[in-house]
Scaffold this active site. Sequence first.
Site, short mmCIF file in Angstrom:
data_model
loop_
_atom_site.label_atom_id
_atom_site.label_comp_id
_atom_site.label_asym_id
_atom_site.label_seq_id
_atom_site.Cartn_x
_atom_site.Cartn_y
_atom_site.Cartn_z
N HIS A 196 -1.13 11.04 -1.69
CA HIS A 196 -2.43 10.54 -1.24
C HIS A 196 -3.41 11.64 -0.85
O HIS A 196 -4.54 11.69 -1.33
CB HIS A 196 -2.26 9.59 -0.04
CG HIS A 196 -3.56 9.10 0.52
ND1 HIS A 196 -4.23 9.77 1.53
CD2 HIS A 196 -4.32 8.03 0.19
CE1 HIS A 196 -5.35 9.12 1.80
NE2 HIS A 196 -5.43 8.07 1.00
N HIS B 290 0.82 -1.21 0.00
CA HIS B 290 0.00 0.00 0.00
C HIS B 290 0.85 1.26 0.00
O HIS B 290 1.63 1.50 0.93
CB HIS B 290 -0.88 -0.03 1.25
CG HIS B 290 -1.87 1.07 1.36
ND1 HIS B 290 -2.00 1.85 2.49
CD2 HIS B 290 -2.81 1.51 0.50
CE1 HIS B 290 -2.97 2.72 2.33
NE2 HIS B 290 -3.48 2.54 1.12
#
Length: 289
Positions: free
Chosen positions: A82, A40
């Site tokens: 992100h 991730h």
Amino acid sequence: MHVRAVAAATTAFLGATVLLLPTSAAHAAADAANPLVVAHRGASAYAPENTLAAVDKADEMGFDWVENDVQRTKDGELVVVHDATLARTTNVEELYPDRAPWNVRDFTAAEIARLDAGSWFDSGYAGARVPTLEQYMRRVTRNNQKLVLEIKNPQLYPGIEQQTLKVLSNEGWLGPAHLEKLVIQSFSADTVRLVHALLPAVKTGFLGTPDIADLPEYAKFSDQINSSYTTISASYVAAIHGLKGPHEKPLEILTWTVNDAENARRVTGYGVNGIITNKPDVVRDATQG
């Protein structure tokens, strides 16, 4: 390049490209007893997320699949980060103290390139940068890795779907050799639907946990339903697997973000196809050790 021009040029390009691509995407699922492990934002428990260092760390640890996030700068460059704001993972507040709330879309690519994206994580990573999507793709290519690419906050960036596909094409990622190494996902059903419409050969994932009754509609344009591990059950996973996606393959599920052995074993028992994790080594040891 202005966003409108990018969108127009990309749409024209994609209209030509789609005819050259295979009519179905490769099926890249692991079997239920051996779920795929996806690092991730790179191996983000061990290196600063979404940096080239995190990609390299995943590679060093032996993980082929990584996940990343794409957004767009003020001057139209795609960057890998992100949050909608740069504040959490860079020193933007120090360099640009008067530009709160430090949104990605309010900074040029050159300004973002100055930021330190590593020191917040560990001083050993001081000087790590926010990579452009081109830089990121070249590192993934160099490492012979595979990618789950998330288009973040598309409502903030009109045309980002076409622009992302254009970059992927330029980097050689929309040809037959790479299609089996790529999934494009988003929390926006409209974005996933658009990517599928533009390039049907690309494998897509919807981020969320739709009601079981709504899954057949998602299966028209999404190959995966990628849900938080806190929201799923064995029956939900079975409902996903009971449907076929747009490429006439059973729907898949990559669940996120599992960072401990107990939950890794639990979702493996549900039959998930893959696990997205900050700690890929922990998940691997728990499920495949």
